[in-house]
Design a protein around this motif. Structure first.
Motif, PDB file in Angstrom:
ATOM      1  N   HIS A  84     -24.181 -58.803  37.977  1.00 34.71           N
ATOM      2  CA  HIS A  84     -22.732 -59.008  37.700  1.00 34.71           C
ATOM      3  C   HIS A  84     -22.337 -58.328  36.197  1.00 34.71           C
ATOM      4  N   HIS A  86     -19.776 -55.426  33.860  1.00 33.88           N
ATOM      5  CA  HIS A  86     -18.796 -54.527  33.629  1.00 33.88           C
ATOM      6  C   HIS A  86     -19.179 -53.436  32.536  1.00 33.88           C
ATOM      7  N   LYS A 219     -15.777 -56.020  45.668  1.00 31.91           N
ATOM      8  CA  LYS A 219     -15.471 -57.024  44.667  1.00 31.91           C
ATOM      9  C   LYS A 219     -14.085 -57.449  45.094  1.00 31.91           C
ATOM     10  N   HIS A 280     -19.265 -66.653  39.661  1.00 29.28           N
ATOM     11  CA  HIS A 280     -19.056 -67.859  38.567  1.00 29.28           C
ATOM     12  C   HIS A 280     -19.156 -69.427  39.685  1.00 29.28           C
ATOM     13  N   ASP A 350     -21.938 -61.358  33.677  1.00 30.90           N
ATOM     14  CA  ASP A 350     -20.566 -61.031  33.421  1.00 30.90           C
ATOM     15  C   ASP A 350     -20.381 -60.180  31.977  1.00 30.90           C
TER      16      ASP A 350
HETATM   17 ZN   LIG Z   1     -16.684 -60.294  35.806  1.00 33.65          ZN
END
Ligand SMILES: [Zn+2]
Length: 455
Positions: A84, A86, A219, A280, A350
């Protein structure tokens, strides 16, 4: 381009191309974690030819003429994976300043910045990432696809990427990048070409559009999120019928489905719908975790995201602070329960919520909340490879697999923070890093010889 970046690029370019294609490279270290065993192997040896591992074990004989890289008191591991990230974004600073900056910055400039995020990520030992969403307000660019392709073509250095393009969500939901701005500030409501879709048919269209434009994985945001202004963190944002369409269309196209999901009720609906991973999962109750275990759905906990936000809580508007506090308070118990119940846990952070390159700090958070060091290491290697659908090629140190190999100092099973001090990185048989990172080397170079870079 800054001089330091030139030095870094030169280091990779010359460093990576200085071996003959048929040369054997032998990697040695005091210990080895092979990605599947429950204990470390002593005196680990890995023999690499071209891009693959051709032999691996304890005290293997070194073939004559091979180039030996002896890493000493270190532990060899499969390249880490982060399920995960970005890589095209950076949400780590002050929230409102970042929103304003994004309105000013040309998307191409943000893409150039992303090449640096890719570099620091692989230098931190992460040779593969699943990049779960790349969107720029009112832009139709596919920066993650460009980044992935440029890495694959070796135009730039970075981890192997599986990309999700924009991600799919509901009007006004977590993925609606006009969320929180005055209505029609950007001239029109976002639609399926921005990943914003409502109703099963539009969801199918959005999936097809993303696959058409290069998505490896789908996603979706099925519940609210922390870093979006006008939604509640745990409310459902897709209906069961929308989620069924999402999963059906994605799986028909042989793409896995990862869902951003904090709320418990919508997590149950998503698991019923057949998603492959819950991202999450902050408010999930034990019964929901039991459902996940039964159906083999992965949990990607992203503990680093809440850790970073709570450590810099003053950076966020009051509405987001309240959401972050609620989600963080819930997620520690959720994670402990998931470990106890035996839910499959994929390593995912994340990254972008916190600065890129700090991904490995997730390991300590996992161990502090009840995971053994070996299980945490497996989550970032074999487990992620299984979730990403690439276990045939990477994730363990075995003959025939791609030579994605890293080394950490000492023994990570006695000090898991060793994972934060990666000292060696090889991807597909090419040495990306040995010793200090490119950035560290560049910093130490007081006056780089610019003329040497001219040719
Ligand atoms: Zn994310």
């Amino acid at each position: 381009m800054k001089i330091t970046s030139c030095v870094v690029l030169a280091f990779f370019f010359f460093g990576a191309s200085s071996y003959a294609a048929d040369e054997l490279i032998v990697l040695k270290a005091a210990r080895m974690f092979d990605g599947k065993s429950n204990s470390l192997v002593q005196n680990g040896v890995i023999i690499v030819k071209d891009d693959k591992i051709v032999d691996v074990g304890s005290n293997q004989q070194v073939p004559s003429g091979a180039r030996v890289v002896d890493l000493g008191d270190a532990t060899l591991c499969p390249g880490f994976m982060d399920a995960h990230t970005h890589l095209t974004e950076d949400f780590s600073g002050n929230y409102n300043e970042r929103r304003l900056r994004e309105l000013d910055l040309n998307v191409s400039e943000q893409a150039i910045q992303a090449t640096e995020f890719a570099r620091v990520t692989i230098e931190a030992g992460f040779t593969t990432v699943r990049d779960l969403g790349s969107r720029f307000v009112a832009s139709h660019e596919f920066v993650d696809v460009a980044l992935r392709n440029s890495i694959n073509k070796r135009v730039i250095v970075g981890p192997r990427m599986l990309v999700a393009t924009k991600g799919i969500g509901a009007t006004g939901g977590h993925f609606d990048s006009t969320n929180g701005f005055r209505d029609f500030l950007f001239g029109r409501e976002p639609d399926y070409t921005d990943g914003i879709a409502n109703g099963p048919d539009e969801i199918r269209k959005a999936v097809r559009f993303e696959v058409k434009n290069g998505a490896d994985v789908i996603k979706a945001a099925v519940s609210g999120g922390v870093l979006s202004l006008t939604d509640e963190v745990d409310t459902p944002q897709l209906t069961p019928a929308e989620m069924a369409a999402l999963v059906d269309e994605s799986h028909r196209l042989r793409k896995k489905v990862a869902v951003h999901c904090h709320g418990d009720q919508v997590a149950r609906e998503a698991i019923e719908a057949g998603v492959d991973s819950i991202e999450h999962g902050s408010f999930m109750k034990p019964d929901t975790l039991m459902m996940m275990k039964k159906k083999g759905v992965f949990l990607t906990p992203t503990l680093m995201a809440s850790e970073w936000i709570m450590g810099k809580i003053g950076n966020y508007p009051p509405a987001l602070q309240a959401k972050a506090k609620a989600a963080t308070a819930a997620r520690s118990d959720m994670f402990r329960n998931a470990v106890k119940i035996g839910v499959k846990i994929s390593f995912g952070t994340d990254a972008a919520v916190f600065p890129h390159g700090q991904n490995a700090k997730e390991f300590k958070l996992m161990v502090d909340l009840g995971m053994t060091p070996i299980e945490a290491l497996k989550s970032a290697t074999a487990n992620d490879a299984e979730l990403l659908g690439i276990a045939q090629k990477v994730g363990t140190l075995e003959n025939g697999k791609l030579a994605d190999v890293i080394a950490v100092p000492g023994d990570p099973t006695t000090d898991i923070t060793a994972t934060e001090r990666v000292s060696f990185v090889m991807k597909e048989g090419r040495i990306i890093r040995q010793g200090p990172s490119g950035a560290e080397k560049a910093e130490k170079t007081a006056s780089p010889d610019v003329s040497a870079l001219a040719d």
